[in-house]
Design a protein around this motif. Structure first.
Motif, mmCIF file in Angstrom:
data_model
loop_
_atom_site.group_PDB
_atom_site.id
_atom_site.type_symbol
_atom_site.label_atom_id
_atom_site.label_comp_id
_atom_site.label_asym_id
_atom_site.label_seq_id
_atom_site.Cartn_x
_atom_site.Cartn_y
_atom_site.Cartn_z
ATOM 1 N N GLU A 68 0.830 -1.287 -0.138
ATOM 2 C CA GLU A 68 -0.079 0.025 0.248
ATOM 3 C C GLU A 68 0.734 1.262 -0.162
ATOM 4 O OE1 GLU A 68 -3.960 -1.288 2.603
ATOM 5 O OE2 GLU A 68 -1.967 -1.456 3.422
ATOM 6 N N ILE A 69 2.033 1.489 0.837
ATOM 7 C CA ILE A 69 2.628 2.459 0.844
ATOM 8 C C ILE A 69 3.197 2.911 -0.461
ATOM 9 C CG2 ILE A 69 4.502 3.546 2.266
ATOM 10 C CD1 ILE A 69 3.646 2.239 4.503
ATOM 11 N N PRO A 70 4.021 2.156 -0.889
ATOM 12 C CA PRO A 70 4.673 2.339 -2.356
ATOM 13 C C PRO A 70 3.655 2.878 -3.593
ATOM 14 C CG PRO A 70 5.555 0.267 -1.485
ATOM 15 C CD PRO A 70 4.361 0.788 -0.792
ATOM 16 N N GLN A 71 2.372 2.565 -3.405
ATOM 17 C CA GLN A 71 1.240 2.942 -4.084
ATOM 18 C C GLN A 71 0.908 4.240 -3.826
ATOM 19 O OE1 GLN A 71 0.416 1.635 -7.080
ATOM 20 N NE2 GLN A 71 2.246 0.108 -6.483
ATOM 21 N N MET A 72 1.294 5.045 -2.842
ATOM 22 C CA MET A 72 0.697 6.444 -2.393
ATOM 23 C C MET A 72 1.522 7.214 -3.392
ATOM 24 S SD MET A 72 0.793 6.639 1.695
ATOM 25 C CE MET A 72 2.428 7.350 1.561
ATOM 26 N N LEU A 73 0.840 8.298 -3.609
ATOM 27 C CA LEU A 73 1.328 9.256 -4.741
ATOM 28 C C LEU A 73 2.203 10.357 -3.815
ATOM 29 C CD1 LEU A 73 -2.070 10.484 -6.395
ATOM 30 C CD2 LEU A 73 -0.257 8.785 -7.052
ATOM 31 N N VAL A 74 3.234 10.592 -4.361
ATOM 32 C CA VAL A 74 4.127 11.554 -3.963
ATOM 33 C C VAL A 74 3.719 12.899 -3.877
ATOM 34 C CG1 VAL A 74 6.572 12.709 -4.449
ATOM 35 C CG2 VAL A 74 6.231 10.407 -5.208
ATOM 36 N N GLY A 75 4.029 13.555 -2.791
ATOM 37 C CA GLY A 75 3.252 14.686 -2.311
ATOM 38 C C GLY A 75 3.924 15.920 -3.007
ATOM 39 N N GLY A 126 -1.265 11.705 5.333
ATOM 40 C CA GLY A 126 -1.519 11.923 3.899
ATOM 41 C C GLY A 126 -2.993 12.507 3.803
ATOM 42 N N ILE A 127 -3.184 12.816 2.469
ATOM 43 C CA ILE A 127 -4.644 13.283 2.295
ATOM 44 C C ILE A 127 -5.258 12.346 0.797
ATOM 45 C CG2 ILE A 127 -4.607 15.550 2.756
ATOM 46 C CD1 ILE A 127 -3.702 16.593 0.085
ATOM 47 N N ILE A 128 -6.275 11.919 1.097
ATOM 48 C CA ILE A 128 -7.072 11.364 0.073
ATOM 49 C C ILE A 128 -7.744 12.385 -1.062
ATOM 50 C CG2 ILE A 128 -8.817 9.436 -0.564
ATOM 51 C CD1 ILE A 128 -8.592 8.662 2.327
ATOM 52 N N ARG A 129 -7.181 12.277 -2.254
ATOM 53 C CA ARG A 129 -7.966 12.696 -3.324
ATOM 54 C C ARG A 129 -8.838 12.080 -3.769
ATOM 55 N NH1 ARG A 129 -3.762 14.998 -8.224
ATOM 56 N NH2 ARG A 129 -5.857 14.935 -8.914
ATOM 57 N N GLU A 130 -10.298 12.826 -3.368
ATOM 58 C CA GLU A 130 -11.606 12.259 -3.830
ATOM 59 C C GLU A 130 -11.635 12.102 -5.327
ATOM 60 O OE1 GLU A 130 -14.470 14.652 -1.636
ATOM 61 O OE2 GLU A 130 -14.106 13.522 0.187
ATOM 62 N N ASP A 131 -10.955 12.870 -6.147
ATOM 63 C CA ASP A 131 -11.282 12.604 -7.441
ATOM 64 C C ASP A 131 -10.767 11.315 -8.081
ATOM 65 O OD1 ASP A 131 -8.586 13.539 -7.108
ATOM 66 O OD2 ASP A 131 -8.693 14.561 -9.106
ATOM 67 N N ILE A 132 -9.637 10.779 -7.420
ATOM 68 C CA ILE A 132 -9.256 9.565 -8.054
ATOM 69 C C ILE A 132 -8.967 8.594 -6.889
ATOM 70 C CG2 ILE A 132 -7.931 10.780 -9.836
ATOM 71 C CD1 ILE A 132 -5.590 10.783 -8.180
ATOM 72 N N ASN A 133 -9.520 8.900 -5.895
ATOM 73 C CA ASN A 133 -9.411 7.811 -4.539
ATOM 74 C C ASN A 133 -8.157 7.440 -4.409
ATOM 75 O OD1 ASN A 133 -10.807 6.849 -2.351
ATOM 76 N ND2 ASN A 133 -11.049 4.855 -3.502
ATOM 77 N N ARG A 134 -7.015 8.254 -4.181
ATOM 78 C CA ARG A 134 -5.705 7.830 -4.064
ATOM 79 C C ARG A 134 -5.077 8.578 -2.839
ATOM 80 N NH1 ARG A 134 -2.577 5.787 -8.624
ATOM 81 N NH2 ARG A 134 -1.112 5.454 -7.095
ATOM 82 N N ILE A 135 -4.413 8.180 -2.045
ATOM 83 C CA ILE A 135 -3.493 8.965 -1.230
ATOM 84 C C ILE A 135 -2.357 9.635 -1.744
ATOM 85 C CG2 ILE A 135 -2.347 8.655 1.132
ATOM 86 C CD1 ILE A 135 -4.063 6.203 1.785
ATOM 87 N N VAL A 136 -2.149 10.737 -1.172
ATOM 88 C CA VAL A 136 -0.951 11.858 -1.378
ATOM 89 C C VAL A 136 -0.104 11.939 -0.064
ATOM 90 C CG1 VAL A 136 -0.395 14.004 -2.013
ATOM 91 C CG2 VAL A 136 -2.166 12.904 -2.975
ATOM 92 N N CYS A 137 1.105 11.336 -0.100
ATOM 93 C CA CYS A 137 1.982 11.601 0.898
ATOM 94 C C CYS A 137 1.992 13.105 1.401
ATOM 95 C CB CYS A 137 3.240 10.887 0.602
ATOM 96 S SG CYS A 137 4.257 10.493 2.226
#
Length: 188
Positions: A68-75, A126-137
């Motif tokens: 899960e952590i490597p799949q987070m988006l870079v901040g 992190g924050i969850i981008r609701e537009d793409i449902n991905r976590i931004v670190c």
């Protein structure tokens, strides 16, 4: 991920402060490189840009941190985003699979110490981008990158305790704050 509990930005920020504010490297970065009077004003600048203090926060536990952590988006931070042509859309796994990036980071002391210790015991923000449902670190980039490298290289990492992440949602209407934060940067 599994929901653990609700929390507040004050508690999340205090945890961040407890882990970084007395570290000479981060103090140096905040004051000498970024130009802020102290660590707290530097990190509060980021929080204010993303309106983190006015969001609802929850603590989650990663079910499979190495996946899960490597799949987070870079901040949205220039030092990290400078490695990508398309900004604010790449994961840490993307970063280690980009030409030359893994070789650059494999010798970086913070990354090496995490990989060499073969253990991981720190939480993230992190924050969850609701537009793409991905976590931004927001906090934990070096640790996330170390896990992405470990995953790619097949290096065994033990987790001393369950790994948690403090998360708040970033609505579709607020997504522009990510690009605005990157554009403004974290220097004074």
């Amino acid at each position: 991920m599994k929901f653990i509990k609700k929390t507040t930005w004050q508690d999340v920020f205090q945890g961040w402060k407890d882990s970084e504010a007395d570290n000479p490297e981060w103090i140096y970065c905040a004051t000498k490189i970024k130009g802020w009077p102290n660590w707290e004003s530097w990190r509060n600048h980021t929080a204010t840009q993303l309106n983190l203090q006015n969001r609802n926060w929850n603590i989650y536990e990663f079910s499979n941190p190495l996946k899960e952590i490597p799949q987070m988006l870079v901040g949205p931070f220039s030092g990290w985003q400078s490695r990508f042509s398309k900004k604010n859309s790449a994961s840490f796994f993307d970063l280690v699979n980009s030409s030359g990036n893994q070789k650059q980071f494999i010798n970086y002391e913070k990354i090496v110490s995490i990989i060499d210790s073969q253990s991981f015991d720190a939480d993230l923000i992190g924050i969850i981008r609701e537009d793409i449902n991905r976590i931004v670190c927001i906090e934990g980039h070096h640790r996330a990158l170390a896990l992405a490298i470990a995953k790619k290289e097949g290096i065994k990492i033990s987790f001393k305790k369950p790994i948690h992440i403090a998360l708040a949602s970033l609505s579709k209407e607020d997504i522009f704050l990510i690009d605005k934060t990157l554009e403004r940067g974290t220097s004074k």
